[in-house]
Scaffold this motif. Structure first.
Motif, mmCIF file in Angstrom:
data_model
loop_
_atom_site.group_PDB
_atom_site.id
_atom_site.type_symbol
_atom_site.label_atom_id
_atom_site.label_comp_id
_atom_site.label_asym_id
_atom_site.label_seq_id
_atom_site.Cartn_x
_atom_site.Cartn_y
_atom_site.Cartn_z
ATOM 1 N N GLU A 1 0.811 -1.209 0.000
ATOM 2 C CA GLU A 1 0.000 0.000 0.000
ATOM 3 C C GLU A 1 0.853 1.271 0.000
ATOM 4 O OE1 GLU A 1 -0.415 -1.683 4.282
ATOM 5 O OE2 GLU A 1 0.268 -2.344 2.310
ATOM 6 N N LEU A 2 2.137 1.119 0.358
ATOM 7 C CA LEU A 2 3.049 2.265 0.339
ATOM 8 C C LEU A 2 4.048 2.196 -0.823
ATOM 9 C CD1 LEU A 2 3.970 2.639 4.145
ATOM 10 C CD2 LEU A 2 2.082 3.692 2.890
ATOM 11 N N ALA A 3 3.863 1.244 -1.716
ATOM 12 C CA ALA A 3 4.863 0.972 -2.755
ATOM 13 C C ALA A 3 5.124 2.167 -3.669
ATOM 14 C CB ALA A 3 4.434 -0.232 -3.593
ATOM 15 N N ARG A 4 4.132 3.019 -3.860
ATOM 16 C CA ARG A 4 4.282 4.146 -4.783
ATOM 17 C C ARG A 4 4.735 5.427 -4.086
ATOM 18 N NH1 ARG A 4 -1.500 4.239 -7.358
ATOM 19 N NH2 ARG A 4 -0.702 6.199 -8.267
ATOM 20 N N LEU A 5 4.901 5.355 -2.798
ATOM 21 C CA LEU A 5 5.311 6.535 -2.039
ATOM 22 C C LEU A 5 6.798 6.799 -2.250
ATOM 23 C CD1 LEU A 5 3.883 8.528 -0.123
ATOM 24 C CD2 LEU A 5 4.712 7.147 1.799
ATOM 25 N N SER A 6 7.170 8.045 -2.388
ATOM 26 C CA SER A 6 8.559 8.396 -2.655
ATOM 27 C C SER A 6 9.438 8.122 -1.448
ATOM 28 C CB SER A 6 8.667 9.870 -3.044
ATOM 29 O OG SER A 6 8.292 10.706 -1.953
ATOM 30 N N THR A 7 10.726 7.964 -1.708
ATOM 31 C CA THR A 7 11.688 7.666 -0.642
ATOM 32 C C THR A 7 11.676 8.743 0.436
ATOM 33 O OG1 THR A 7 13.104 6.491 -2.210
ATOM 34 C CG2 THR A 7 14.131 7.230 -0.155
ATOM 35 N N GLU A 8 11.411 9.979 0.053
ATOM 36 C CA GLU A 8 11.423 11.084 1.008
ATOM 37 C C GLU A 8 10.438 10.875 2.144
ATOM 38 O OE1 GLU A 8 10.703 15.960 1.045
ATOM 39 O OE2 GLU A 8 10.502 14.791 -0.816
ATOM 40 N N TRP A 9 9.311 10.223 1.829
ATOM 41 C CA TRP A 9 8.245 10.096 2.826
ATOM 42 C C TRP A 9 7.997 8.651 3.260
ATOM 43 C CZ3 TRP A 9 7.491 14.856 4.228
ATOM 44 C CH2 TRP A 9 7.577 15.894 3.279
ATOM 45 N N ILE A 10 8.726 7.712 2.722
ATOM 46 C CA ILE A 10 8.387 6.298 2.913
ATOM 47 C C ILE A 10 8.405 5.872 4.373
ATOM 48 C CG2 ILE A 10 10.770 5.466 2.604
ATOM 49 C CD1 ILE A 10 7.560 3.763 1.303
ATOM 50 N N HIS A 11 9.260 6.474 5.188
ATOM 51 C CA HIS A 11 9.348 6.064 6.590
ATOM 52 C C HIS A 11 8.550 6.958 7.543
ATOM 53 C CE1 HIS A 11 12.163 2.868 5.826
ATOM 54 N NE2 HIS A 11 12.971 3.680 5.181
ATOM 55 N N HIS A 12 7.911 7.992 7.004
ATOM 56 C CA HIS A 12 7.029 8.834 7.832
ATOM 57 C C HIS A 12 5.924 9.413 6.954
ATOM 58 C CE1 HIS A 12 9.321 12.642 6.610
ATOM 59 N NE2 HIS A 12 10.080 11.650 6.183
ATOM 60 N N PRO A 13 5.046 8.550 6.452
ATOM 61 C CA PRO A 13 3.993 8.990 5.525
ATOM 62 C C PRO A 13 3.040 10.009 6.130
ATOM 63 C CG PRO A 13 3.599 6.739 6.262
ATOM 64 C CD PRO A 13 4.979 7.100 6.707
ATOM 65 N N TRP A 14 2.915 10.051 7.441
ATOM 66 C CA TRP A 14 2.013 10.995 8.087
ATOM 67 C C TRP A 14 2.447 12.454 7.883
ATOM 68 C CZ3 TRP A 14 5.022 7.345 10.520
ATOM 69 C CH2 TRP A 14 6.158 7.807 11.202
ATOM 70 N N ASP A 15 3.703 12.665 7.528
ATOM 71 C CA ASP A 15 4.197 14.021 7.280
ATOM 72 C C ASP A 15 4.079 14.433 5.816
ATOM 73 O OD1 ASP A 15 4.934 14.517 9.915
ATOM 74 O OD2 ASP A 15 6.921 13.612 9.657
ATOM 75 N N ALA A 16 3.747 13.491 4.963
ATOM 76 C CA ALA A 16 3.703 13.781 3.523
ATOM 77 C C ALA A 16 2.525 14.698 3.190
ATOM 78 C CB ALA A 16 3.594 12.481 2.733
ATOM 79 N N PRO A 17 2.697 15.612 2.234
ATOM 80 C CA PRO A 17 1.584 16.469 1.798
ATOM 81 C C PRO A 17 0.431 15.631 1.263
ATOM 82 C CG PRO A 17 3.682 17.291 0.953
ATOM 83 C CD PRO A 17 3.953 15.928 1.527
#
Length: 679
Positions: free
Chosen positions: A437-453
């Motif tokens: 479910e997180l496979a398409r998330l960029s490396t910048e946010w992969i370990h803290h998706p709650w901070d992603a825009p």
């Protein structure tokens, strides 16, 4: 192999020593005459530590492999399923007219209790019993400090071990076995042991693609690791993705691989690379040998402190206010905490029965430090799910993570999963693999998706709270909870001391670690008491701590209450060891002494609730009785903890998982565990 004229008939009782090569018990039996190899499966005696699905799969494959090897030597392995190991051995003796029983040592409390009682009964019947060291470099009673006491920190223990002489030993497999003739007896097929249910076979089939159980396969795995991967061991194991550790722990747990052979192979490489000036290779071997040391220490700790599966080694930790929250425990098990690296690790564990040692450390720290889940819960879950579940290693790892041992994690230390993710999975490849479910998330946010825009989340198909959970708790809030819990622990301990524990000083000892000199732990005396005259002090005999029971007199009642509250159920065989927490003085004794001094002791009942319905869909709780012998297993890596002021890791090291193999054998309660060797 003995000559055919030799009339000795020996039963070789296989347990977790499923190999032909370097098997002292098998070799001794083969030299003396005819041999009857047997494996006895007694589910009733496994109790709460009945092996999990993947562990039972490995055991079944390993037994089949061993049986083929024994057949080729002339003596087929007999499989017996029984309600009582003792009764099964007696049936074997009657069917073969055997005069001797041999086996290799086990060191967990339940096995010590069971083996001691079996030995006593057999000796009473005139059967010779002999046990051997087939699992360790050094027996637990052979290593002690200058005062003759057991070590309570790994560094001091391992430094002493490395100073001790260790002669190269390699027991060659027998060329041929003379099978013992048998009469009628209730044997069964390996399938009839019930190690694998029909419903488990589809999932188990996937395991066979990744692993090859069996002692000869273990030898191949060792050779491949030593020749191809050991050189880069120190560097490769820093990555949580891929197979970057030795992968030898399942083979070592089931005794398919001799630890002496592993150690000697590694030492030869170390000498070679040292002479060549290869500092990288030398460092890799040092790290790997340290892993072997942690496995040794796990046995050493559990042998000398047999309550450690149930109670912390450091006395003050018993006052820690854990938060047994079934909902948090379920979220942790299912990989639904909202912290990607933790969730990826728990989902890999569920799917494969295996995770990298560093991941084991990370998810364990999260459970006990962030969620304040009782460490025994996590220990038991690892036991149920790990392919290489090992009771002693499991205990050491979880005690280390929870700060329950003198050289463990600082109790107040709480590592942020986000930071660990950036350090050990910098590109996020591991997380993406196990969290699609997180496979398409960029490396910048992969370990803290709650901070992603929100726009980034939407473009990546991530809906926090829907297809991936929000963090179960904020890390800063978790730190506050941990700090308050530690303060509460010290308050409770102070209150207990103030309440008055007359004579408590007799139960406390200053640890040999400067950092925790105020934390009391029991003292175990390993040297200073000569063996009884009837005891044959040979290298083949195993010793076991004997514990002096404190009588329940008026002088002791005040302080005994809190201790009794932690005692396990008398219904469990582990209760034997429970007496060990009542007195500081411990020594070693023989079977003869144990028989003469046999006593009954009343042990108060205690049980704790562990949500044991570990399916991914349930979170029900059930009551599990415990005893001071309970130990679960798994392995954590030594440097996985990455302590600022310590090089020690938590779970038994980079390569050796902690596993539990406890038996719930119903045995009468005694206060002495005697050695298993023959008198």
């Amino acid at each position: 192999m003995g000559s055919s004229s030799n009339k000795t008939k020996t039963i070789v009782w296989f347990r977790r020593d499923l190999r032909i090569e370097d098997n002292p018990a098998l070799a001794a039996a083969a030299r003396e005459g005819s041999v009857f190899p047997v494996f006895i499966w007694c589910p009733k005696e496994e109790g709460q530590f009945y092996p999990g699905r993947v562990s039972r799969w490995w055991l079944k494959q390993s037994l089949a492999h061993l049986n083929q090897s024994l057949k080729s030597l002339g003596a087929e392995l007999a499989f017996i399923k029984s309600q009582s190991t003792l009764d099964a051995l007696l049936d074997c003796i009657n069917a073969t007219q055997a005069t001797k029983v041999v086996f290799n040592h086990l060191y967990d409390p339940v096995s010590l209790v069971r083996d001691h009682n079996i030995k006593e009964k057999l000796v009473e019947l005139g059967i010779s019993v002999q046990s051997y060291n087939g699992d360790l470099l050094f027996e637990p009673w052979e290593v002690y400090d200058e005062s003759g006491n057991a070590f309570t920190t790994f560094e001091a223990y391992w430094e002493k071990c490395l100073q001790m002489p260790l002669e190269p030993v390699s027991i060659l497999p027998p060329w041929k076995l003379l099978p013992a003739a048998t009469g009628a007896m209730a044997k069964c097929s390996i399938n009839e042991l019930g190690l694998e249910d029909e419903s488990e076979k589809p999932s188990n089939a996937l395991l066979g693609r990744a692993w090859s159980p069996g002692w000869s396969n273990a030898d191949k795995a060792l050779t491949e690791f030593i020749e191809e991967h050991l050189l880069d061991y120190s560097n490769n194991r820093l990555s949580v993705g891929g197979n970057n550790t030795s992968l030898l722990s399942p083979y070592l747990h089931f005794g398919e691989l001799s630890v002496r052979k592993v150690f000697q192979y590694a030492r030869m490489k170390q000498i070679l690379w040292t002479n060549e000036g290869n500092s990288g290779g030398e460092q890799s071997v040092t790290s790997f040998i340290r892993a072997i040391g942690l496995r040794e220490y796990s046995r050493y700790l559990c042998f000398n402190f047999p309550f450690t599966h149930e109670r912390p080694l450091l006395n003050n930790l018993k006052y820690f206010p854990w938060q047994p929250n079934p909902a948090h425990f379920k979220a942790w098990r299912q990989g639904r905490t909202g912290y990607p690296l933790v969730d990826a690790g728990m989902r890999e564990l569920w799917a494969t029965g295996w995770v990298h040692n560093r991941i084991r450390v990370i998810v364990s720290c999260f459970a006990v430090k962030v969620l304040l889940i009782p460490w025994r819960w996590g220990m038991k879950y690892f036991w149920d799910t790990l392919l290489d579940a090992d009771l002693e290693c499991d205990i050491l790892g979880w005690q280390y993570i929870s700060g329950s041992v003198p050289d463990g994690h600082e109790l107040e230390r709480l590592d942020c999963p986000e930071v660990q993710g950036s350090k050990f999975d910098p590109e996020g490849e591991y997380v993406r693999h196990w969290l699609p479910e997180l496979a398409r998330l960029s490396t910048e946010w992969i370990h803290h998706p709650w901070d992603a825009p929100e726009s980034v989340l939407k473009a990546s198909g991530v809906e926090l709270g829907l297809n991936y959970p929000k963090p179960i708790i904020d890390i800063d809030v978790a730190r506050e909870h941990l700090t308050k819990a530690i303060m509460k622990m010290w308050e409770l301990e102070a209150a207990s001391r103030a309440a008055g524990s007359n004579g408590a000083a007799n139960e406390e000892v200053v640890d040999n670690s400067d950092r925790v000199e105020s934390m009391a732990i029991p003292k175990v005396v390993l040297k200073g008491r000569p063996p009884p005259s009837c005891y044959t002090n040979s290298s083949n005999d195993q010793r076991v701590p004997s514990f002096h029971i404190v009588k329940n007199n008026m002088a002791n009642r005040k302080r005994s209450k809190s201790i009794q509250e932690e005692m396990p159920s008398a219904a469990n065989s582990q209760n034997l060891l429970k007496a060990g927490i009542l007195r500081a003085d411990e020594d070693l004794c023989s079977t003869a002494e144990s028989s003469a001094a046999k006593k009954q002791t009343t042990i108060s009942r205690n049980s704790f609730y562990v949500p044991d319905s570990f399916s991914m869909s349930t979170g029900n709780t059930s009551q599990c009785e415990t005893s001071d012998l309970k130990r679960p297993g798994q392995e954590l890596e030594q440097e996985d903890m990455e302590q600022p002021n310590s090089s020690k890791d938590g779970f038994g090291n980079t390569d050796f998982l902690m596993h539990h193999t406890t038996a719930d054998a119903r045995v009468q309660t005694q206060h002495i565990f005697s050695e298993r060797g023959g008198c």
